[in-house]
Write an enzyme that holds these catalytic residues in place. Sequence first.
Site, PDB file in Angstrom:
ATOM      1  N   GLN A   1     -68.443 -36.881  37.521  1.00 45.39           N
ATOM      2  CA  GLN A   1     -68.855 -36.368  36.214  1.00 45.39           C
ATOM      3  C   GLN A   1     -68.000 -35.164  35.812  1.00 45.39           C
ATOM      4  O   GLN A   1     -67.539 -34.400  36.658  1.00 45.39           O
ATOM      5  CB  GLN A   1     -70.351 -36.057  36.171  1.00 45.39           C
ATOM      6  CG  GLN A   1     -70.949 -35.371  37.367  1.00 45.39           C
ATOM      7  CD  GLN A   1     -72.470 -35.403  37.356  1.00 45.39           C
ATOM      8  OE1 GLN A   1     -73.113 -35.983  36.469  1.00 45.39           O
ATOM      9  NE2 GLN A   1     -73.080 -34.781  38.334  1.00 45.39           N
TER      10      GLN A   1
ATOM     11  N   HIS B   1     -70.969 -37.572  41.067  1.00 43.86           N
ATOM     12  CA  HIS B   1     -72.310 -37.992  40.643  1.00 43.86           C
ATOM     13  C   HIS B   1     -72.927 -38.799  41.787  1.00 43.86           C
ATOM     14  O   HIS B   1     -74.026 -38.534  42.208  1.00 43.86           O
ATOM     15  CB  HIS B   1     -72.215 -38.808  39.352  1.00 43.86           C
ATOM     16  CG  HIS B   1     -73.539 -39.266  38.811  1.00 43.86           C
ATOM     17  ND1 HIS B   1     -73.737 -39.683  37.516  1.00 43.86           N
ATOM     18  CD2 HIS B   1     -74.758 -39.397  39.399  1.00 43.86           C
ATOM     19  CE1 HIS B   1     -75.008 -40.026  37.332  1.00 43.86           C
ATOM     20  NE2 HIS B   1     -75.641 -39.875  38.462  1.00 43.86           N
TER      21      HIS B   1
ATOM     22  N   PHE C   1     -81.174 -33.681  43.546  1.00 48.92           N
ATOM     23  CA  PHE C   1     -80.124 -34.595  43.092  1.00 48.92           C
ATOM     24  C   PHE C   1     -79.607 -35.404  44.287  1.00 48.92           C
ATOM     25  O   PHE C   1     -79.473 -36.631  44.216  1.00 48.92           O
ATOM     26  CB  PHE C   1     -79.012 -33.750  42.468  1.00 48.92           C
ATOM     27  CG  PHE C   1     -77.834 -34.516  41.935  1.00 48.92           C
ATOM     28  CD1 PHE C   1     -77.978 -35.693  41.213  1.00 48.92           C
ATOM     29  CD2 PHE C   1     -76.542 -34.023  42.127  1.00 48.92           C
ATOM     30  CE1 PHE C   1     -76.879 -36.368  40.706  1.00 48.92           C
ATOM     31  CE2 PHE C   1     -75.435 -34.685  41.617  1.00 48.92           C
ATOM     32  CZ  PHE C   1     -75.599 -35.861  40.917  1.00 48.92           C
TER      33      PHE C   1
ATOM     34  N   HIS D   1     -82.119 -37.958  45.427  1.00 50.45           N
ATOM     35  CA  HIS D   1     -82.158 -39.086  44.490  1.00 50.45           C
ATOM     36  C   HIS D   1     -81.010 -40.051  44.769  1.00 50.45           C
ATOM     37  O   HIS D   1     -81.210 -41.278  44.838  1.00 50.45           O
ATOM     38  CB  HIS D   1     -82.066 -38.540  43.062  1.00 50.45           C
ATOM     39  CG  HIS D   1     -81.854 -39.571  42.007  1.00 50.45           C
ATOM     40  ND1 HIS D   1     -82.885 -40.313  41.465  1.00 50.45           N
ATOM     41  CD2 HIS D   1     -80.716 -40.001  41.404  1.00 50.45           C
ATOM     42  CE1 HIS D   1     -82.388 -41.145  40.563  1.00 50.45           C
ATOM     43  NE2 HIS D   1     -81.077 -40.981  40.510  1.00 50.45           N
ATOM     44  N   GLU D   2     -79.806 -39.500  44.960  1.00 54.77           N
ATOM     45  CA  GLU D   2     -78.642 -40.371  45.188  1.00 54.77           C
ATOM     46  C   GLU D   2     -78.757 -41.110  46.520  1.00 54.77           C
ATOM     47  O   GLU D   2     -78.415 -42.293  46.626  1.00 54.77           O
ATOM     48  CB  GLU D   2     -77.347 -39.541  45.110  1.00 54.77           C
ATOM     49  CG  GLU D   2     -77.043 -39.006  43.715  1.00 54.77           C
ATOM     50  CD  GLU D   2     -76.856 -40.111  42.672  1.00 54.77           C
ATOM     51  OE1 GLU D   2     -76.107 -41.056  42.919  1.00 54.77           O
ATOM     52  OE2 GLU D   2     -77.480 -40.010  41.585  1.00 54.77           O
TER      53      GLU D   2
ATOM     54  N   LYS E   1     -81.825 -43.740  46.152  1.00 55.75           N
ATOM     55  CA  LYS E   1     -81.573 -44.833  45.197  1.00 55.75           C
ATOM     56  C   LYS E   1     -80.345 -45.661  45.581  1.00 55.75           C
ATOM     57  O   LYS E   1     -80.382 -46.893  45.528  1.00 55.75           O
ATOM     58  CB  LYS E   1     -81.391 -44.262  43.780  1.00 55.75           C
ATOM     59  CG  LYS E   1     -81.119 -45.318  42.720  1.00 55.75           C
ATOM     60  CD  LYS E   1     -81.099 -44.728  41.316  1.00 55.75           C
ATOM     61  CE  LYS E   1     -80.702 -45.789  40.302  1.00 55.75           C
ATOM     62  NZ  LYS E   1     -80.570 -45.243  38.935  1.00 55.75           N
ATOM     63  N   HIS E   2     -79.259 -44.979  45.974  1.00 56.87           N
ATOM     64  CA  HIS E   2     -77.999 -45.690  46.213  1.00 56.87           C
ATOM     65  C   HIS E   2     -77.639 -45.780  47.690  1.00 56.87           C
ATOM     66  O   HIS E   2     -77.192 -46.816  48.167  1.00 56.87           O
ATOM     67  CB  HIS E   2     -76.859 -45.008  45.445  1.00 56.87           C
ATOM     68  CG  HIS E   2     -77.096 -44.909  43.974  1.00 56.87           C
ATOM     69  ND1 HIS E   2     -77.022 -45.993  43.132  1.00 56.87           N
ATOM     70  CD2 HIS E   2     -77.428 -43.858  43.192  1.00 56.87           C
ATOM     71  CE1 HIS E   2     -77.290 -45.606  41.889  1.00 56.87           C
ATOM     72  NE2 HIS E   2     -77.542 -44.317  41.904  1.00 56.87           N
TER      73      HIS E   2
END
EC number: 4.6.1.19
Length: 259
Positions: free
Chosen positions: A40, A71, A125, A128-129, A132-133
Amino acid sequence: MASRICLLLLVAFLAGAFAGDVIEVNKSQREFDYFALSLQWPGTYCRGTRHCCSKNACCRGSDAPTQFTIHGLWPDYNDGSWPSCCYRSDFNEKEISTLMDGLEKYWPSLSCGSPSSCNGGKGSFWGHEWEKHGTCSSPVFHDEYNYFLTTLNIYLKYNVTDVLYQAGYVASNSEKYPLGGIVTAIQNAFHITPEVVCKKGAIDEIRICFYKDFKPRDCVGSKELTSRKSCPQYVSLPEYTPLDGEAMVLKMPTEREGL
Ligand code: U2P
């Protein structure tokens, strides 16, 4: 005898489930095809920041990032979709404590928001990454440490900010640059076509993609995005503008900025 074997299998299963701190909850998602490293541009993201908090790198004043920051490293499918939240693995920051300096510098949150975790809560953050990923990056990664470490390493190896800088594409609040020139600079440096995402005519994200062995490859969205689906023909690369006094004073750590 049969019941004894069953008991042994049950004990082995429970030991495995609890020792690894990882409980598979969604086996329906198939193995991913490739990785996208999504970067980003703080100059674009931070323009949308109205309020500050300590975790937001947009709020670091003269120490705010001036290069593309990470990101996420996203496992993707060749059809343009992607798996998410593949198994239950609650983020544990202690596992990546030795990576903190690099993460704060190259993978900071550009928001005061607390993005949602896979189990419905709110978290960091990085959490979350990972949830989720990162949990969908098996069989390449099975733990947080290797996921974050490898991401930092490939980010440093494929320095998009430097490639653009060398080609004359530097942060500016007055210049517009040809999207084709930016894409060509990355093609020449890494021999792949990136995906470019814009917001209001400014570069928001650049994604570079990799096979599972981290050899570079084209991103799936690269063709349509370079034919200006998301970006105009001439794009800006805004400079980071430190927030004004009022924004710095208003501390709203629960603010949600769209993560
Ligand atoms: O692009 C908007 C959001 O969609 C998620 N995304 C996008 C492309 C992709 O290949 N994989 C993917 O997950 C991102 O969500 P996030 O990781 O931020 O939750 C992206 O922000």
